[in-house]
Scaffold this motif. Structure first.
Motif, mmCIF file in Angstrom:
data_model
loop_
_atom_site.group_PDB
_atom_site.id
_atom_site.type_symbol
_atom_site.label_atom_id
_atom_site.label_comp_id
_atom_site.label_asym_id
_atom_site.label_seq_id
_atom_site.Cartn_x
_atom_site.Cartn_y
_atom_site.Cartn_z
ATOM 1 N N TYR A 75 -10.229 -1.196 -41.790
ATOM 2 C CA TYR A 75 -8.928 -1.856 -41.785
ATOM 3 C C TYR A 75 -7.813 -0.808 -41.636
ATOM 4 C CZ TYR A 75 -5.443 -5.383 -43.007
ATOM 5 O OH TYR A 75 -4.388 -6.262 -42.967
ATOM 6 N N GLN A 79 -5.094 -0.141 -38.677
ATOM 7 C CA GLN A 79 -3.640 0.045 -38.846
ATOM 8 C C GLN A 79 -3.180 1.302 -38.081
ATOM 9 O OE1 GLN A 79 -3.390 0.280 -43.178
ATOM 10 N NE2 GLN A 79 -2.253 -1.647 -43.212
ATOM 11 N N GLY A 82 -2.936 0.709 -34.584
ATOM 12 C CA GLY A 82 -1.752 -0.123 -34.328
ATOM 13 C C GLY A 82 -0.517 0.753 -34.165
ATOM 14 N N TRP A 83 -0.381 1.766 -35.030
ATOM 15 C CA TRP A 83 0.808 2.634 -34.960
ATOM 16 C C TRP A 83 0.807 3.491 -33.701
ATOM 17 C CZ3 TRP A 83 4.848 1.117 -37.180
ATOM 18 C CH2 TRP A 83 4.789 0.467 -38.412
ATOM 19 N N ILE A 129 -4.321 -0.532 -28.138
ATOM 20 C CA ILE A 129 -4.178 -1.891 -28.708
ATOM 21 C C ILE A 129 -5.566 -2.512 -28.867
ATOM 22 C CG2 ILE A 129 -3.228 -4.211 -28.409
ATOM 23 C CD1 ILE A 129 -1.086 -3.069 -26.588
ATOM 24 N N HIS A 132 -7.269 -1.171 -31.834
ATOM 25 C CA HIS A 132 -6.635 -1.746 -33.033
ATOM 26 C C HIS A 132 -7.246 -3.122 -33.339
ATOM 27 C CE1 HIS A 132 -3.378 -3.316 -35.569
ATOM 28 N NE2 HIS A 132 -3.001 -4.178 -34.641
ATOM 29 N N PHE A 136 -10.040 -4.315 -36.347
ATOM 30 C CA PHE A 136 -9.743 -5.437 -37.251
ATOM 31 C C PHE A 136 -10.923 -6.411 -37.231
ATOM 32 C CE2 PHE A 136 -7.705 -9.731 -37.781
ATOM 33 C CZ PHE A 136 -7.504 -9.629 -39.145
ATOM 34 N N GLN A 179 -1.728 -11.134 -30.176
ATOM 35 C CA GLN A 179 -2.655 -11.499 -29.088
ATOM 36 C C GLN A 179 -1.889 -11.691 -27.785
ATOM 37 O OE1 GLN A 179 -4.165 -14.902 -31.095
ATOM 38 N NE2 GLN A 179 -5.990 -13.874 -31.887
ATOM 39 N N SER A 217 5.142 -6.876 -29.446
ATOM 40 C CA SER A 217 4.466 -5.882 -30.287
ATOM 41 C C SER A 217 5.321 -5.524 -31.503
ATOM 42 C CB SER A 217 4.178 -4.607 -29.495
ATOM 43 O OG SER A 217 3.371 -4.899 -28.399
ATOM 44 N N HIS A 220 5.434 -8.513 -33.867
ATOM 45 C CA HIS A 220 4.160 -8.597 -34.593
ATOM 46 C C HIS A 220 4.134 -7.590 -35.750
ATOM 47 C CE1 HIS A 220 -0.268 -8.256 -35.057
ATOM 48 N NE2 HIS A 220 -0.133 -6.956 -34.873
ATOM 49 N N THR A 221 4.588 -6.366 -35.484
ATOM 50 C CA THR A 221 4.550 -5.324 -36.516
ATOM 51 C C THR A 221 5.507 -5.647 -37.655
ATOM 52 O OG1 THR A 221 4.076 -3.745 -34.760
ATOM 53 C CG2 THR A 221 4.751 -2.829 -36.886
ATOM 54 N N GLY A 225 2.966 -5.964 -40.488
ATOM 55 C CA GLY A 225 2.580 -4.617 -40.934
ATOM 56 C C GLY A 225 2.849 -4.461 -42.423
ATOM 57 N N THR A 226 1.799 -4.214 -43.190
ATOM 58 C CA THR A 226 2.024 -4.094 -44.641
ATOM 59 C C THR A 226 2.693 -2.757 -44.995
ATOM 60 O OG1 THR A 226 -0.322 -3.537 -44.727
ATOM 61 C CG2 THR A 226 0.307 -5.691 -45.551
ATOM 62 N N ASN A 227 2.617 -1.769 -44.084
ATOM 63 C CA ASN A 227 3.320 -0.511 -44.370
ATOM 64 C C ASN A 227 4.815 -0.609 -44.079
ATOM 65 O OD1 ASN A 227 1.341 1.502 -45.380
ATOM 66 N ND2 ASN A 227 0.267 0.857 -43.526
HETATM 67 C C1 HEM Z 1 -5.387 -9.199 -30.620
HETATM 68 C C2 HEM Z 1 -4.252 -8.644 -30.960
HETATM 69 C C3 HEM Z 1 -3.917 -8.099 -32.328
HETATM 70 C C4 HEM Z 1 -4.514 -8.324 -33.547
HETATM 71 C C5 HEM Z 1 -5.702 -9.207 -33.866
HETATM 72 C C6 HEM Z 1 -3.789 -7.543 -34.528
HETATM 73 C C7 HEM Z 1 -4.051 -7.513 -35.890
HETATM 74 C C8 HEM Z 1 -3.228 -6.923 -36.844
HETATM 75 C C9 HEM Z 1 -3.338 -7.077 -38.269
HETATM 76 C C10 HEM Z 1 -4.368 -7.926 -38.997
HETATM 77 C C11 HEM Z 1 -2.359 -6.336 -38.845
HETATM 78 C C12 HEM Z 1 -2.028 -6.190 -40.341
HETATM 79 C C13 HEM Z 1 -2.425 -4.815 -40.840
HETATM 80 C C14 HEM Z 1 -1.721 -4.481 -42.117
HETATM 81 O O1 HEM Z 1 -2.163 -4.945 -43.190
HETATM 82 O O2 HEM Z 1 -0.747 -3.751 -42.083
HETATM 83 C C15 HEM Z 1 -1.643 -5.684 -37.787
HETATM 84 C C16 HEM Z 1 -0.604 -4.797 -37.977
HETATM 85 C C17 HEM Z 1 -0.084 -3.999 -36.988
HETATM 86 N N1 HEM Z 1 -0.289 -4.158 -35.625
HETATM 87 FE FE1 HEM Z 1 -1.528 -5.515 -34.754
HETATM 88 N N2 HEM Z 1 -2.803 -6.862 -33.892
HETATM 89 C C18 HEM Z 1 -2.831 -7.165 -32.544
HETATM 90 C C19 HEM Z 1 -1.981 -6.680 -31.550
HETATM 91 C C20 HEM Z 1 -1.111 -5.618 -31.733
HETATM 92 C C21 HEM Z 1 -0.323 -5.004 -30.707
HETATM 93 C C22 HEM Z 1 -0.251 -5.475 -29.275
HETATM 94 C C23 HEM Z 1 0.344 -3.947 -31.290
HETATM 95 C C24 HEM Z 1 1.305 -2.942 -30.691
HETATM 96 C C25 HEM Z 1 1.239 -2.381 -29.539
HETATM 97 C C26 HEM Z 1 -0.001 -3.916 -32.685
HETATM 98 C C27 HEM Z 1 0.468 -3.009 -33.607
HETATM 99 C C28 HEM Z 1 0.396 -3.170 -34.973
HETATM 100 C C29 HEM Z 1 1.063 -2.326 -35.943
HETATM 101 C C30 HEM Z 1 1.919 -1.110 -35.639
HETATM 102 C C31 HEM Z 1 0.763 -2.840 -37.217
HETATM 103 C C32 HEM Z 1 1.252 -2.319 -38.567
HETATM 104 C C33 HEM Z 1 0.115 -1.589 -39.302
HETATM 105 C C34 HEM Z 1 0.539 -1.119 -40.686
HETATM 106 O O3 HEM Z 1 1.322 -1.765 -41.366
HETATM 107 O O4 HEM Z 1 0.094 -0.036 -41.068
HETATM 108 N N3 HEM Z 1 -0.873 -4.959 -32.930
HETATM 109 N N4 HEM Z 1 -2.179 -6.071 -36.576
#
Ligand code: HEM
Length: 319
Positions: A75, A79, A82-83, A129, A132, A136, A179, A217, A220-221, A225-227
């Protein structure tokens, strides 16, 4: 072979020696910055992991059951990807806006290098991405130990990749938003390699929608994003980082590379309905981007970043 640019008034940019750019060449060329992306991810992962271990992590504050860093490492790695994905998306959008706006004075050679960097960073963004999302999904597979393997994989796939498949809390909106960003990034990024089939004009019109990928994006963050869950400097910095994008976008609209995309009203003999519609859309966009820039300034100056209020004491149950 020289690249065909159909708009008058554009600088002619010679195609790379050897002709049309192929996806295979760019994938090969992307190894360097994709490798850098993996290194950045490793650094972010180390930081997140250390914060979990020290008890300083906001992720654990939001989800106390995650305090066992060893169990939930996938997990945290998700994250971290994701960053890095967001950082690469930021960089490639900046490059794209520099290329289509006034940018700096460039020679054909530096222009080609910039274009290539824009393409390779876009490919790396898609890869980051995907990593990421896959991590998950992998975490969900691990988590559903009570099910058989087929059900574990099926449910993880369903919740990660199918809009509406994830039904818990804010994720009901945040996951489909992520998504949508992924599913738009792939075709809009890769259409470049078939532009000789669809026509450069169609490609250019479609490619413009790539800015939506970036907006989704960031949304979504900020949502999930929990951080950056609570208000405070990490979340405010995320808002602040959007200012250069808004400024470059405004500059791109005000001083586009192509004369046909200017904000000035087309000359009377060129005022067909299509030109006027394009001109109105450009003005509408300019006003919207200027308003967004004003909101960004307000968020940064006031510190009202839309984050949740940090609980006074550590929560005892999962919110
Ligand atoms: C199928 C598409 C995606 C899924 C299933 C998904 C899933 C998730 C989940 C479950 C989290 C929560 C994590 C947490 O607890 O912080 C998250 C956070 C995040 N996602 Fe996504 N995501 C997707 C697409 C994207 C895209 C396109 C981007 C950016 C280009 C992205 C960037 C991030 C970032 C930066 C976080 C914050 C992480 C943190 O707080 O440390 N995600 N995503």
């Amino acid at each position: 072979m020289t690249e065909q640019r159909e708009s008058p008034g554009e600088p002619e940019v010679p195609a790379p020696r050897g002709g049309r750019v192929t996806l295979r060449e760019d994938v090969r060329a992307a190894w360097l910055d994709a490798g850098l992306g993996v290194l950045v991810t490793a650094g972010v992962f180390a930081l997140l992991y250390a914060r979990i271990r020290s008890g300083a992590s906001d992720t654990v504050s939001v989800m106390p059951f995650m305090k066992d860093a060893g169990t939930f490492w996938m997990y945290f790695l998700s994250q971290a990807f994701g960053w890095s994905a967001l950082l690469w998306a930021w960089g490639t959008v900046i490059l794209g806006l520099l290329l289509s706006g006034p940018g700096v004075r460039r020679t054909p050679r530096s222009q080609r290098a910039l274009e290539r960097l824009h393409r390779t960073t876009s490919l790396s963004t898609i890869a980051l991405i995907t990593a990421h999302a896959l991590l998950f999904a992998a975490e969900l597979v691990r988590d559903k130990a009570e099910l058989g393997w087929a059900s574990r994989f099926w449910e993880a796939f369903w919740e990660t990749f199918v809009p509406g498949g994830y039904t818990s809390g804010t994720g009901q909106i945040a996951i489909p938003v992520g998504q949508a960003a992924l599913y738009l990034a792939v075709p809009l990024g890769l259409l470049f390699y078939v532009r000789h089939r669809i026509g450069p004009r169609t490609w250019r019109v479609l490619h413009r929608f790539v800015i939506a990928v970036y907006v989704l994006s960031v949304w979504h963050t900020l949502l999930y994003g929990t951080n950056v869950w609570y208000d405070g400097w990490p979340r405010t910095t995320l808002w602040l980082l959007q200012l250069p994008i808004a400024a470059l976008f405004l500059l791109r609209l005000a001083r586009p590379l192509r004369r046909t995309e200017q904000l000035t009203l087309p000359a009377p003999h060129r005022r067909g309905p299509r030109r006027l519609a394009g001109w109105s859309v450009r003005w509408g966009l300019t006003v919207a981007v200027a308003a967004t820039a004003a909101v960004l300034c307000a968020v940064v100056l006031t510190g009202h970043d839309g984050g949740r209020e940090r609980p006074a004491a550590e929560p005892t149950a999962t919110p």
